[in-house]
Design a protein around this motif. Structure first.
Motif, PDB file in Angstrom:
ATOM      1  N   GLY A   1       8.130   7.270  79.877  1.00 24.47           N
ATOM      2  CA  GLY A   1       7.584   6.113  80.584  1.00 24.47           C
ATOM      3  C   GLY A   1       7.437   6.407  82.068  1.00 24.47           C
ATOM      4  O   GLY A   1       7.957   7.411  82.566  1.00 24.47           O
TER       5      GLY A   1
ATOM      6  N   SER B   1       1.435   6.064  84.536  1.00 23.74           N
ATOM      7  CA  SER B   1       1.873   6.255  83.147  1.00 23.74           C
ATOM      8  C   SER B   1       1.272   7.552  82.599  1.00 23.74           C
ATOM      9  O   SER B   1       0.384   8.148  83.207  1.00 23.74           O
ATOM     10  CB  SER B   1       1.441   5.061  82.287  1.00 23.74           C
TER      11      SER B   1
ATOM     12  N   ARG C   1       8.065   6.785  73.313  1.00 25.78           N
ATOM     13  CA  ARG C   1       7.283   6.296  74.461  1.00 25.78           C
ATOM     14  C   ARG C   1       8.180   6.090  75.682  1.00 25.78           C
ATOM     15  O   ARG C   1       7.809   6.416  76.799  1.00 25.78           O
ATOM     16  CB  ARG C   1       6.592   4.971  74.114  1.00 25.78           C
ATOM     17  N   GLU C   2       9.364   5.556  75.417  1.00 23.46           N
ATOM     18  CA  GLU C   2      10.282   5.225  76.508  1.00 23.46           C
ATOM     19  C   GLU C   2      10.686   6.456  77.333  1.00 23.46           C
ATOM     20  O   GLU C   2      10.730   6.384  78.563  1.00 23.46           O
ATOM     21  CB  GLU C   2      11.514   4.578  75.876  1.00 23.46           C
ATOM     22  N   VAL C   3      10.959   7.569  76.653  1.00 27.48           N
ATOM     23  CA  VAL C   3      11.481   8.738  77.401  1.00 27.48           C
ATOM     24  C   VAL C   3      10.427   9.405  78.286  1.00 27.48           C
ATOM     25  O   VAL C   3      10.766  10.259  79.095  1.00 27.48           O
ATOM     26  CB  VAL C   3      12.133   9.804  76.467  1.00 27.48           C
TER      27      VAL C   3
ATOM     28  N   ARG D   1      18.370  10.069  73.625  1.00 25.56           N
ATOM     29  CA  ARG D   1      18.238   8.608  73.755  1.00 25.56           C
ATOM     30  C   ARG D   1      18.546   7.919  72.405  1.00 25.56           C
ATOM     31  O   ARG D   1      19.196   6.873  72.375  1.00 25.56           O
ATOM     32  CB  ARG D   1      16.821   8.268  74.233  1.00 25.56           C
ATOM     33  N   SER D   2      18.088   8.514  71.310  1.00 25.30           N
ATOM     34  CA  SER D   2      18.364   7.919  69.989  1.00 25.30           C
ATOM     35  C   SER D   2      19.865   7.888  69.756  1.00 25.30           C
ATOM     36  O   SER D   2      20.415   6.888  69.291  1.00 25.30           O
ATOM     37  CB  SER D   2      17.697   8.727  68.866  1.00 25.30           C
TER      38      SER D   2
ATOM     39  N   THR E   1      10.047  16.847  75.170  1.00 21.43           N
ATOM     40  CA  THR E   1      10.278  15.497  74.618  1.00 21.43           C
ATOM     41  C   THR E   1      11.383  15.447  73.556  1.00 21.43           C
ATOM     42  O   THR E   1      12.174  14.510  73.551  1.00 21.43           O
ATOM     43  CB  THR E   1       8.981  14.918  73.999  1.00 21.43           C
TER      44      THR E   1
ATOM     45  N   THR F   1       9.067   3.838  69.590  1.00 18.44           N
ATOM     46  CA  THR F   1       9.417   3.185  70.858  1.00 18.44           C
ATOM     47  C   THR F   1      10.217   4.135  71.740  1.00 18.44           C
ATOM     48  O   THR F   1       9.961   4.263  72.943  1.00 18.44           O
ATOM     49  CB  THR F   1      10.255   1.906  70.581  1.00 18.44           C
ATOM     50  N   VAL F   2      11.188   4.831  71.128  1.00 17.54           N
ATOM     51  CA  VAL F   2      12.008   5.775  71.896  1.00 17.54           C
ATOM     52  C   VAL F   2      11.123   6.889  72.461  1.00 17.54           C
ATOM     53  O   VAL F   2      11.247   7.271  73.630  1.00 17.54           O
ATOM     54  CB  VAL F   2      13.137   6.366  71.017  1.00 17.54           C
TER      55      VAL F   2
ATOM     56  N   THR G   1      10.094   8.236  84.706  1.00 15.66           N
ATOM     57  CA  THR G   1      11.204   8.905  84.010  1.00 15.66           C
ATOM     58  C   THR G   1      11.224  10.403  84.312  1.00 15.66           C
ATOM     59  O   THR G   1      10.184  11.000  84.628  1.00 15.66           O
ATOM     60  CB  THR G   1      11.082   8.753  82.478  1.00 15.66           C
TER      61      THR G   1
END
Ligand code: ATP
Length: 298
Positions: A41, A64, A37-39, A95-96, A88, A34-35, A44
């Motif tokens: 998104g 996207s 993908r989020e960074v 983020r983590s 990435t 999830t993280v 961003t």
């Protein structure tokens, strides 16, 4: 301080099932996929950096990331892949870290990382839990329950670490070859019989006191790897005593569930062995651990 648990297992082993149950028991789950993908998104800075490096063709019409298009670009191109990871990985790490640090102080944080073993992250956690299912059974579940193509499932399995490599990294091997009910019971036991006491013992400075030989094979090696990761250097013959007083080292040990003991086997008041002893003893607060690492200081 939170207790950080790493969770992994091969594709189709039941990681999501286990992390969902741990979340319902009260854990804060951080899902690495999830993280990741989020960074990247829509909108961003991560996605903007990818567009800068790889061009507009890797962005879909809806703004996207066009994963198949990016996959084509980096496939078989080691430099492009390195560049992508250079964008990435730091974003994922940051983020983590934010998510770990925003958890309440007494939380158990479970980091669900499919490639934990492949990335050599086992020593970053206080406890590494591996969901273990024989390969053929995982294959059957992926094909029958998920409708995955058999050849695709086999090649995904082959691209990952093998079961032996994962087992060597495990402090806890969670057997999921049986029914879902069996798994639920095991996860409940793991939570209340080990993870919660581990968190409490770490806060109270109580080292594990399992009978020697009761822990999983390789416990000593995993303890050593954690200490080296915490101190940021190989242990060699001994350690400079000042290192153990550095806040980063103290923090690194603590976040891996480790205690520095005094000669009488209790956690040192100031985190250091007291008295004139020329060795320090490091142990995990994991109640199921028995290992002690003796380090010469000076
Ligand atoms: P992935 O690697 O694809 O993320 P995962 O490790 O997260 O998978 P799950 O999604 O939890 O695995 O489980 C894979 C599939 O197997 C799911 O359909 C799940 O419901 C099923 N499953 C998990 N454990 C069992 C079990 N003990 N018996 C039968 N089915 C199970």
């Amino acid at each position: 301080m939170t207790l950080r648990v790493g969770l992994s297992g091969g594709i189709g082993s039941g990681k999501s099932t286990v992390s969902a149950q741990l979340a319902s028991l009260g854990a804060v789950v951080v899902d690495a996929d999830t993280v990741a993908r989020e960074v990247v998104g829509p909108g961003t800075p991560g996605l903007a950096q990818i567009a800068d490096r790889f061009g507009p063709d890797v962005i879909a019409a809806d703004g996207s990331l066009d994963r198949p298009a990016l996959g084509q670009v980096v496939f078989g191109d080691a430099r492009a892949r390195r560049d992508l990871e250079g964008i990435t990985h730091p974003l994922i790490r940051r983020r983590s870290q934010e998510l770990f640090e925003s958890a309440p102080d007494d939380a158990v944080v479970v980091h669900d990382v499919p490639l934990l073993v492949e990335l050599g992250m086992g020593a970053d956690y206080a406890l590494t839990v591996i969901v273990d299912v024989p390969e053929e059974e995982r294959l059957r579940r992926l094909v029958e329950l998920r409708g995955m193509d058999e050849e695709a499932a086999r090649s995904r399995i082959r691209a990952q670490a093998d079961d032996e490599q994962r087992r060597a990294a495990a402090d806890v091997l969670l057997d999921n070859a049986g029914t879902l009910d069996d798994l639920h019971a095991r996860v409940n036991d793991l939570w209340s019989g080990r993870i919660v006491p581990f968190r409490d013992h770490l806060a109270d400075g109580i080292p594990g006191s399992a009978a020697p030989g009761a822990a999983r094979a390789g416990e000593g090696e995993r303890l050593r790897a954690r200490v080296e990761a915490a101190l940021g250097r190989p242990l060699g013959e001994g350690v400079d005593p000042d290192i153990l007083d550095e806040p980063a080292a103290r923090h690194g040990l603590h976040r891996r569930g480790l205690l520095v003991l005094t000669g009488d086997g209790q956690a040192g008041v100031d985190g250091r062995a007291s008295g004139a002893s020329d060795e320090v003893v490091i142990a995990s607060a994991d109640p199921a651990s028995a290992a002690r690492l003796r380090l010469r200081v000076g």
